[in-house]
Design a protein around this motif. Structure first.
Motif, PDB file in Angstrom:
ATOM      1  N   GLY A  53      41.204  26.947 133.879  1.00 19.65           N
ATOM      2  CA  GLY A  53      41.997  28.054 134.412  1.00 19.65           C
ATOM      3  C   GLY A  53      41.216  29.328 134.620  1.00 19.65           C
ATOM      4  N   ASP A  54      40.369  29.709 133.639  1.00 22.22           N
ATOM      5  CA  ASP A  54      39.589  30.938 133.778  1.00 22.22           C
ATOM      6  C   ASP A  54      38.578  30.830 134.907  1.00 22.22           C
ATOM      7  OD1 ASP A  54      40.928  32.264 131.814  1.00 22.22           O
ATOM      8  OD2 ASP A  54      39.329  32.174 130.323  1.00 22.22           O
ATOM      9  N   VAL A  55      37.911  29.717 134.994  1.00 22.67           N
ATOM     10  CA  VAL A  55      36.918  29.534 136.061  1.00 22.67           C
ATOM     11  C   VAL A  55      37.620  29.515 137.417  1.00 22.67           C
ATOM     12  CG1 VAL A  55      35.154  28.001 137.003  1.00 22.67           C
ATOM     13  CG2 VAL A  55      35.307  28.339 134.541  1.00 22.67           C
ATOM     14  N   THR A  56      38.782  28.922 137.480  1.00 23.76           N
ATOM     15  CA  THR A  56      39.538  28.891 138.729  1.00 23.76           C
ATOM     16  C   THR A  56      39.911  30.300 139.183  1.00 23.76           C
ATOM     17  OG1 THR A  56      40.409  26.705 138.208  1.00 23.76           O
ATOM     18  CG2 THR A  56      41.604  27.965 139.862  1.00 23.76           C
ATOM     19  N   LYS A  57      40.280  31.160 138.256  1.00 25.52           N
ATOM     20  CA  LYS A  57      40.605  32.551 138.606  1.00 25.52           C
ATOM     21  C   LYS A  57      39.391  33.247 139.226  1.00 25.52           C
ATOM     22  CE  LYS A  57      43.843  33.209 134.795  1.00 25.52           C
ATOM     23  NZ  LYS A  57      44.048  33.904 133.513  1.00 25.52           N
ATOM     24  N   VAL A  58      38.240  33.078 138.593  1.00 27.22           N
ATOM     25  CA  VAL A  58      37.017  33.710 139.100  1.00 27.22           C
ATOM     26  C   VAL A  58      36.624  33.083 140.434  1.00 27.22           C
ATOM     27  CG1 VAL A  58      34.565  34.123 138.638  1.00 27.22           C
ATOM     28  CG2 VAL A  58      36.235  34.374 136.795  1.00 27.22           C
ATOM     29  N   LEU A  59      36.710  31.775 140.530  1.00 25.09           N
ATOM     30  CA  LEU A  59      36.375  31.067 141.767  1.00 25.09           C
ATOM     31  C   LEU A  59      37.254  31.537 142.925  1.00 25.09           C
ATOM     32  CD1 LEU A  59      34.784  28.855 143.219  1.00 25.09           C
ATOM     33  CD2 LEU A  59      36.442  27.211 142.364  1.00 25.09           C
ATOM     34  N   THR A  60      38.531  31.668 142.676  1.00 24.78           N
ATOM     35  CA  THR A  60      39.456  32.129 143.707  1.00 24.78           C
ATOM     36  C   THR A  60      39.094  33.547 144.153  1.00 24.78           C
ATOM     37  OG1 THR A  60      41.220  30.731 142.833  1.00 24.78           O
ATOM     38  CG2 THR A  60      41.884  32.569 144.245  1.00 24.78           C
ATOM     39  N   ALA A  61      38.816  34.405 143.199  1.00 20.57           N
ATOM     40  CA  ALA A  61      38.461  35.791 143.529  1.00 20.57           C
ATOM     41  C   ALA A  61      37.161  35.852 144.339  1.00 20.57           C
ATOM     42  CB  ALA A  61      38.326  36.615 142.254  1.00 20.57           C
ATOM     43  N   GLU A  68      35.767  41.793 150.315  1.00 20.78           N
ATOM     44  CA  GLU A  68      34.835  41.167 149.378  1.00 20.78           C
ATOM     45  C   GLU A  68      35.129  41.692 147.975  1.00 20.78           C
ATOM     46  OE1 GLU A  68      30.055  40.817 148.579  1.00 20.78           O
ATOM     47  OE2 GLU A  68      30.768  41.133 150.621  1.00 20.78           O
ATOM     48  N   PRO A  69      35.252  40.775 147.014  1.00 18.32           N
ATOM     49  CA  PRO A  69      35.615  41.203 145.663  1.00 18.32           C
ATOM     50  C   PRO A  69      34.488  41.989 144.981  1.00 18.32           C
ATOM     51  CG  PRO A  69      35.048  38.888 145.671  1.00 18.32           C
ATOM     52  CD  PRO A  69      35.042  39.343 147.104  1.00 18.32           C
ATOM     53  N   ARG A  70      34.884  42.946 144.159  1.00 16.80           N
ATOM     54  CA  ARG A  70      33.909  43.708 143.382  1.00 16.80           C
ATOM     55  C   ARG A  70      33.748  42.995 142.036  1.00 16.80           C
ATOM     56  NH1 ARG A  70      35.412  49.648 142.784  1.00 16.80           N
ATOM     57  NH2 ARG A  70      36.982  48.639 141.503  1.00 16.80           N
ATOM     58  N   CYS A  71      32.523  42.908 141.574  1.00 17.23           N
ATOM     59  CA  CYS A  71      32.236  42.193 140.325  1.00 17.23           C
ATOM     60  C   CYS A  71      33.051  42.749 139.158  1.00 17.23           C
ATOM     61  CB  CYS A  71      30.746  42.232 140.013  1.00 17.23           C
ATOM     62  SG  CYS A  71      29.730  41.356 141.224  1.00 17.23           S
ATOM     63  N   GLN A  72      33.183  44.066 139.075  1.00 17.77           N
ATOM     64  CA  GLN A  72      33.919  44.644 137.956  1.00 17.77           C
ATOM     65  C   GLN A  72      35.389  44.231 137.991  1.00 17.77           C
ATOM     66  OE1 GLN A  72      32.173  46.483 140.231  1.00 17.77           O
ATOM     67  NE2 GLN A  72      33.199  48.419 140.668  1.00 17.77           N
ATOM     68  N   ASP A  73      35.952  43.996 139.172  1.00 20.97           N
ATOM     69  CA  ASP A  73      37.331  43.521 139.266  1.00 20.97           C
ATOM     70  C   ASP A  73      37.419  42.047 138.865  1.00 20.97           C
ATOM     71  OD1 ASP A  73      38.106  46.032 140.175  1.00 20.97           O
ATOM     72  OD2 ASP A  73      37.908  45.469 142.295  1.00 20.97           O
ATOM     73  N   VAL A  74      36.445  41.264 139.275  1.00 14.84           N
ATOM     74  CA  VAL A  74      36.418  39.839 138.925  1.00 14.84           C
ATOM     75  C   VAL A  74      36.291  39.676 137.413  1.00 14.84           C
ATOM     76  CG1 VAL A  74      35.117  37.673 139.187  1.00 14.84           C
ATOM     77  CG2 VAL A  74      35.479  39.168 141.166  1.00 14.84           C
ATOM     78  N   GLU A  75      35.468  40.495 136.794  1.00 18.55           N
ATOM     79  CA  GLU A  75      35.227  40.407 135.358  1.00 18.55           C
ATOM     80  C   GLU A  75      36.491  40.639 134.544  1.00 18.55           C
ATOM     81  OE1 GLU A  75      31.796  41.298 133.516  1.00 18.55           O
ATOM     82  OE2 GLU A  75      30.698  40.378 135.151  1.00 18.55           O
ATOM     83  N   LEU A  77      39.342  39.522 135.107  1.00 19.82           N
ATOM     84  CA  LEU A  77      40.237  38.370 135.190  1.00 19.82           C
ATOM     85  C   LEU A  77      40.132  37.429 133.998  1.00 19.82           C
ATOM     86  CD1 LEU A  77      39.717  37.454 138.955  1.00 19.82           C
ATOM     87  CD2 LEU A  77      41.648  38.699 137.950  1.00 19.82           C
ATOM     88  N   VAL A  78      38.974  37.426 133.339  1.00 21.64           N
ATOM     89  CA  VAL A  78      38.738  36.443 132.280  1.00 21.64           C
ATOM     90  C   VAL A  78      38.031  37.069 131.087  1.00 21.64           C
ATOM     91  CG1 VAL A  78      38.644  34.457 133.838  1.00 21.64           C
ATOM     92  CG2 VAL A  78      36.574  35.691 133.354  1.00 21.64           C
ATOM     93  N   ALA A  79      38.123  36.376 129.957  1.00 28.22           N
ATOM     94  CA  ALA A  79      37.475  36.865 128.741  1.00 28.22           C
ATOM     95  C   ALA A  79      35.967  36.617 128.757  1.00 28.22           C
ATOM     96  CB  ALA A  79      38.095  36.195 127.518  1.00 28.22           C
ATOM     97  N   ASN A  80      35.524  35.522 129.389  1.00 27.42           N
ATOM     98  CA  ASN A  80      34.102  35.168 129.393  1.00 27.42           C
ATOM     99  C   ASN A  80      33.608  34.965 130.828  1.00 27.42           C
ATOM    100  OD1 ASN A  80      31.523  34.260 128.976  1.00 27.42           O
ATOM    101  ND2 ASN A  80      32.094  32.568 127.646  1.00 27.42           N
ATOM    102  N   PRO A  81      33.346  36.050 131.543  1.00 25.01           N
ATOM    103  CA  PRO A  81      32.911  35.886 132.936  1.00 25.01           C
ATOM    104  C   PRO A  81      31.543  35.226 133.063  1.00 25.01           C
ATOM    105  CG  PRO A  81      32.771  38.185 132.274  1.00 25.01           C
ATOM    106  CD  PRO A  81      33.455  37.454 131.163  1.00 25.01           C
ATOM    107  N   ILE A  82      30.675  35.394 132.084  1.00 26.01           N
ATOM    108  CA  ILE A  82      29.334  34.801 132.162  1.00 26.01           C
ATOM    109  C   ILE A  82      29.430  33.292 132.294  1.00 26.01           C
ATOM    110  CG2 ILE A  82      27.146  34.464 130.938  1.00 26.01           C
ATOM    111  CD1 ILE A  82      27.647  37.240 129.649  1.00 26.01           C
TER     112      ILE A  82
END
Length: 182
Positions: A53-61, A68-75, A77-82
């Motif tokens: 689920g978390d990876v899907t949120k980042v993938l979708t963004a 184009e999404p901004r990295c700080q907005d993508v981050e 979305l999830v607890a562990n963006p790395i």
């Protein structure tokens, strides 16, 4: 997965024909497939990556074209963006800009964590795009990390492009590495 899709498509087709008064007797039943994975299936199914689920949120963004999404907005979305970025870089190929955006966010927001990844990309002949991306951002990384990555790229399979890209950087210590390598 493909067999499930074919089976479902067959059932939908039969249902549509029935609803429209079509003759369902002429359509052979879809074969029943045992979907229990075997040991052989698991080893042969290298391409079957399922994002959580978390990876899907980042993938979708990251897959959004505009804006184009901004990295700080993508981050946010999830607890562990790395971890999400790493999974996307390792497993997503289409659209091609998505893993590159993940790499850009990883390098920009987490340069110390990205160092290990960049060293691996610099040594991998199949990672020319990722290596080129990180080489273009060496000026923004901590100098000690940037030097390690530059040296790895100059010694690796992408040495020719690395020499050119590093020679164009603003940081004198990094430019000097390219000059020494000539």
């Amino acid at each position: 997965m493909q067999l499930k899709c074919i089976h479902i498509a067959s059932l939908v087709l039969v249902a549509l024909l029935s609803a429209c008064g079509g003759d369902t007797e002429a359509i052979p039943a879809a074969p029943v497939v045992d979907e229990t994975p075997t040991e052989q299936d698991a080893s042969a199914d290298d391409g079957a990556w399922n994002a959580d689920g978390d990876v899907t949120k980042v993938l979708t963004a990251l897959s959004t074209k505009t804006p184009e999404p901004r990295c700080q907005d993508v981050e946010k979305l999830v607890a562990n963006p790395i971890d999400a970025y790493r999974q996307i870089i390792a497993n997503v190929t289409e659209p091609g800009f998505t893993p590159m955006r993940a790499a850009t966010c990883l390098i920009g927001a987490h340069p110390r964590d990205a160092e290990a990844d960049a060293l691996i990309w610099a040594a991998d002949p199949a990672k020319a795009s990722l290596t080129t991306l990180v080489l273009g951002r060496l000026d923004t990384l901590p100098l000690d990390s940037a030097k390690k990555i530059a040296l790895a790229a100059l010694a690796g399979p992408h040495a020719e492009i690395a020499s050119v890209r590093i020679g164009r950087l603003r940081t004198p210590e990094l430019k000097a590495l390219a000059a020494q390598n000539e």
